[in-house]
Design a protein around this motif. Structure first.
Motif, PDB file in Angstrom:
ATOM      1  N   LEU A  77       0.830  -1.209   0.000  1.00  0.00           N
ATOM      2  CA  LEU A  77       0.000   0.000   0.000  1.00  0.00           C
ATOM      3  C   LEU A  77       0.867   1.263   0.000  1.00  0.00           C
ATOM      4  CD1 LEU A  77      -3.001   0.407  -0.249  1.00  0.00           C
ATOM      5  CD2 LEU A  77      -3.120   0.776   2.183  1.00  0.00           C
ATOM      6  N   SER A  78       2.013   1.156  -0.652  1.00  0.00           N
ATOM      7  CA  SER A  78       2.843   2.351  -0.757  1.00  0.00           C
ATOM      8  C   SER A  78       2.367   3.194  -1.933  1.00  0.00           C
ATOM      9  CB  SER A  78       4.309   1.978  -0.946  1.00  0.00           C
ATOM     10  OG  SER A  78       4.421   1.150  -2.068  1.00  0.00           O
ATOM     11  N   GLN A  79       1.459   2.614  -2.761  1.00  0.00           N
ATOM     12  CA  GLN A  79       0.939   3.384  -3.876  1.00  0.00           C
ATOM     13  C   GLN A  79      -0.117   4.351  -3.373  1.00  0.00           C
ATOM     14  OE1 GLN A  79       0.137  -0.416  -4.918  1.00  0.00           O
ATOM     15  NE2 GLN A  79       0.763  -0.262  -7.038  1.00  0.00           N
ATOM     16  N   ASP A  80      -0.101   5.518  -3.923  1.00  0.00           N
ATOM     17  CA  ASP A  80      -1.075   6.516  -3.522  1.00  0.00           C
ATOM     18  C   ASP A  80      -1.858   6.930  -4.761  1.00  0.00           C
ATOM     19  OD1 ASP A  80      -2.417   8.196  -1.843  1.00  0.00           O
ATOM     20  OD2 ASP A  80      -1.014   9.844  -2.133  1.00  0.00           O
ATOM     21  N   VAL A  81      -3.178   6.930  -4.649  1.00  0.00           N
ATOM     22  CA  VAL A  81      -4.025   7.280  -5.783  1.00  0.00           C
ATOM     23  C   VAL A  81      -4.610   8.672  -5.548  1.00  0.00           C
ATOM     24  CG1 VAL A  81      -6.121   6.660  -7.050  1.00  0.00           C
ATOM     25  CG2 VAL A  81      -4.549   4.874  -6.295  1.00  0.00           C
ATOM     26  N   THR A  82      -4.476   9.530  -6.537  1.00  0.00           N
ATOM     27  CA  THR A  82      -5.008  10.893  -6.409  1.00  0.00           C
ATOM     28  C   THR A  82      -5.861  11.214  -7.637  1.00  0.00           C
ATOM     29  OG1 THR A  82      -3.068  11.834  -7.477  1.00  0.00           O
ATOM     30  CG2 THR A  82      -3.042  11.758  -5.076  1.00  0.00           C
ATOM     31  N   ARG A  83      -6.629  12.278  -7.524  1.00  0.00           N
ATOM     32  CA  ARG A  83      -7.441  12.705  -8.660  1.00  0.00           C
ATOM     33  C   ARG A  83      -6.962  14.071  -9.142  1.00  0.00           C
ATOM     34  NH1 ARG A  83     -13.958  13.179  -8.455  1.00  0.00           N
ATOM     35  NH2 ARG A  83     -13.528  14.953  -7.115  1.00  0.00           N
ATOM     36  N   ASN A  84      -6.786  14.171 -10.429  1.00  0.00           N
ATOM     37  CA  ASN A  84      -6.445  15.450 -11.032  1.00  0.00           C
ATOM     38  C   ASN A  84      -7.754  16.216 -11.192  1.00  0.00           C
ATOM     39  OD1 ASN A  84      -5.937  17.532 -12.863  1.00  0.00           O
ATOM     40  ND2 ASN A  84      -4.239  16.402 -13.807  1.00  0.00           N
ATOM     41  N   GLU A  85      -7.994  17.139 -10.281  1.00  0.00           N
ATOM     42  CA  GLU A  85      -9.290  17.825 -10.222  1.00  0.00           C
ATOM     43  C   GLU A  85      -9.597  18.593 -11.513  1.00  0.00           C
ATOM     44  OE1 GLU A  85     -11.440  17.288  -7.907  1.00  0.00           O
ATOM     45  OE2 GLU A  85     -10.081  16.121  -6.651  1.00  0.00           O
ATOM     46  N   ALA A  86      -8.557  19.095 -12.152  1.00  0.00           N
ATOM     47  CA  ALA A  86      -8.768  19.876 -13.374  1.00  0.00           C
ATOM     48  C   ALA A  86      -9.291  18.995 -14.510  1.00  0.00           C
ATOM     49  CB  ALA A  86      -7.468  20.547 -13.782  1.00  0.00           C
ATOM     50  N   ARG A  87      -8.972  17.690 -14.456  1.00  0.00           N
ATOM     51  CA  ARG A  87      -9.381  16.795 -15.534  1.00  0.00           C
ATOM     52  C   ARG A  87     -10.750  16.161 -15.314  1.00  0.00           C
ATOM     53  NH1 ARG A  87      -4.771  13.005 -18.125  1.00  0.00           N
ATOM     54  NH2 ARG A  87      -3.485  14.657 -19.006  1.00  0.00           N
ATOM     55  N   CYS A  88     -11.139  16.001 -14.049  1.00  0.00           N
ATOM     56  CA  CYS A  88     -12.382  15.283 -13.729  1.00  0.00           C
ATOM     57  C   CYS A  88     -13.599  16.018 -14.307  1.00  0.00           C
ATOM     58  CB  CYS A  88     -12.536  15.135 -12.219  1.00  0.00           C
ATOM     59  SG  CYS A  88     -14.096  14.372 -11.747  1.00  0.00           S
ATOM     60  N   THR A 128     -10.773   3.013 -15.907  1.00  0.00           N
ATOM     61  CA  THR A 128     -12.167   3.327 -16.228  1.00  0.00           C
ATOM     62  C   THR A 128     -12.406   4.803 -16.531  1.00  0.00           C
ATOM     63  OG1 THR A 128     -12.831   1.537 -14.772  1.00  0.00           O
ATOM     64  CG2 THR A 128     -14.538   3.137 -15.331  1.00  0.00           C
ATOM     65  N   CYS A 129     -11.689   5.677 -15.872  1.00  0.00           N
ATOM     66  CA  CYS A 129     -11.948   7.121 -15.983  1.00  0.00           C
ATOM     67  C   CYS A 129     -11.706   7.628 -17.412  1.00  0.00           C
ATOM     68  CB  CYS A 129     -11.040   7.853 -15.002  1.00  0.00           C
ATOM     69  SG  CYS A 129     -11.153   9.645 -15.153  1.00  0.00           S
ATOM     70  N   PRO A 130     -12.759   8.098 -18.108  1.00  0.00           N
ATOM     71  CA  PRO A 130     -12.593   8.520 -19.510  1.00  0.00           C
ATOM     72  C   PRO A 130     -11.525   9.607 -19.724  1.00  0.00           C
ATOM     73  CG  PRO A 130     -14.912   8.254 -18.975  1.00  0.00           C
ATOM     74  CD  PRO A 130     -14.156   8.166 -17.674  1.00  0.00           C
ATOM     75  N   PRO A 131     -11.514  10.697 -18.927  1.00  0.00           N
ATOM     76  CA  PRO A 131     -10.488  11.718 -19.189  1.00  0.00           C
ATOM     77  C   PRO A 131      -9.156  11.452 -18.480  1.00  0.00           C
ATOM     78  CG  PRO A 131     -12.023  12.543 -17.566  1.00  0.00           C
ATOM     79  CD  PRO A 131     -12.491  11.160 -17.917  1.00  0.00           C
ATOM     80  N   ARG A 132      -9.000  10.238 -17.926  1.00  0.00           N
ATOM     81  CA  ARG A 132      -7.754   9.857 -17.234  1.00  0.00           C
ATOM     82  C   ARG A 132      -7.417  10.830 -16.090  1.00  0.00           C
ATOM     83  NH1 ARG A 132      -8.734   5.699 -19.112  1.00  0.00           N
ATOM     84  NH2 ARG A 132      -7.712   4.593 -20.787  1.00  0.00           N
ATOM     85  N   ALA A 133      -8.425  11.092 -15.265  1.00  0.00           N
ATOM     86  CA  ALA A 133      -8.203  12.012 -14.152  1.00  0.00           C
ATOM     87  C   ALA A 133      -7.586  11.322 -12.930  1.00  0.00           C
ATOM     88  CB  ALA A 133      -9.523  12.663 -13.750  1.00  0.00           C
ATOM     89  N   MET A 134      -7.724   9.985 -12.858  1.00  0.00           N
ATOM     90  CA  MET A 134      -7.199   9.265 -11.696  1.00  0.00           C
ATOM     91  C   MET A 134      -5.753   8.865 -11.955  1.00  0.00           C
ATOM     92  SD  MET A 134      -9.699   9.566  -9.764  1.00  0.00           S
ATOM     93  CE  MET A 134      -8.999   8.719  -8.344  1.00  0.00           C
ATOM     94  N   GLU A 135      -4.914   9.142 -10.969  1.00  0.00           N
ATOM     95  CA  GLU A 135      -3.479   8.900 -11.144  1.00  0.00           C
ATOM     96  C   GLU A 135      -2.924   8.094  -9.983  1.00  0.00           C
ATOM     97  OE1 GLU A 135      -2.097  12.917 -11.244  1.00  0.00           O
ATOM     98  OE2 GLU A 135      -2.914  13.288 -13.261  1.00  0.00           O
ATOM     99  N   VAL A 136      -2.000   7.177 -10.291  1.00  0.00           N
ATOM    100  CA  VAL A 136      -1.373   6.397  -9.225  1.00  0.00           C
ATOM    101  C   VAL A 136       0.079   6.813  -9.104  1.00  0.00           C
ATOM    102  CG1 VAL A 136      -0.841   4.425 -10.744  1.00  0.00           C
ATOM    103  CG2 VAL A 136      -1.062   4.066  -8.287  1.00  0.00           C
ATOM    104  N   HIS A 137       0.525   6.996  -7.868  1.00  0.00           N
ATOM    105  CA  HIS A 137       1.911   7.421  -7.613  1.00  0.00           C
ATOM    106  C   HIS A 137       2.597   6.335  -6.809  1.00  0.00           C
ATOM    107  CE1 HIS A 137       0.565  11.447  -8.795  1.00  0.00           C
ATOM    108  NE2 HIS A 137      -0.524  11.113  -8.162  1.00  0.00           N
ATOM    109  N   PHE A 138       3.794   5.982  -7.199  1.00  0.00           N
ATOM    110  CA  PHE A 138       4.511   4.920  -6.497  1.00  0.00           C
ATOM    111  C   PHE A 138       5.570   5.490  -5.570  1.00  0.00           C
ATOM    112  CE2 PHE A 138       2.796   3.061 -10.313  1.00  0.00           C
ATOM    113  CZ  PHE A 138       2.214   1.901  -9.841  1.00  0.00           C
TER     114      PHE A 138
END
Ligand code: SF4
Ligand code: SF4
Length: 138
Positions: A77-88, A128-138
């Motif tokens: 669980l070192s991966q962190d998932v964030t949302r790019n608010e500008a893209r959503c 799944t996210c059409p505009p690719r707003a969800m991002e995973v950081h390692f």
């Protein structure tokens, strides 16, 4: 040396009913804290559990080996998932596919909020996210 780590366990369907977590306590003296658990329906039914596992490093390693040999998939669980608010675009496509329900639709504003603290980093929303707003950081 004692270690404490947060991991995500993916149980194949045949193991959902098995007492594998109990064996970690009994055979490897590990202490566990279940942070989240759910059953996914897509793409196939599997159990998903976020666990904090604590114990001596050597016993921890043996316990992880036991889980892998049992057929579980383990993710750190070192991966962190964030949302790019500008893209959503608040399309809502992520709401039903997220196993722990980290997305929420406000019926009044039609805005979709993302609750990062519920996320178990399964990665389903990234694809799944059409505009690719969800991002995973390692
Ligand atoms: S699928 Fe993507 S664009 Fe649609 S609501 Fe979710 S994060 Fe926003
Ligand atoms: S990665 Fe996306 S779909 Fe998976 S738990 Fe986190 S927010 Fe939900």
């Amino acid at each position: 040396m004692a270690v404490s780590k947060r991991i995500v366990l993916h149980f194949p369907r045949r193991l959902v009913e098995q007492p594998v977590i109990y064996r970690l306590v009994k055979d490897y003296n590990l202490v566990f804290n279940i942070l989240r658990a759910s059953i996914t329906a897509e793409p196939e039914e599997e159990g998903l559990m976020v666990l904090e596992l604590t114990g001596e490093q050597t016993e921890y390693d043996k316990g992880i080996n036991f889980l892998l040999k049992s057929g579980l998939k383990i993710q750190s669980l070192s991966q962190d998932v964030t949302r790019n608010e500008a893209r959503c675009t608040h399309c809502g496509a992520c709401i039903t596919i997220c196993p722990p329900g980290a997305f929420e639709l406000d019926p009044a504003t039609r805005q979709v909020s993302f609750h990062n603290e519920k996320c178990v980093a399964c990665g389903l929303c990234i694809k799944t996210c059409p505009p690719r707003a969800m991002e995973v950081h390692f």
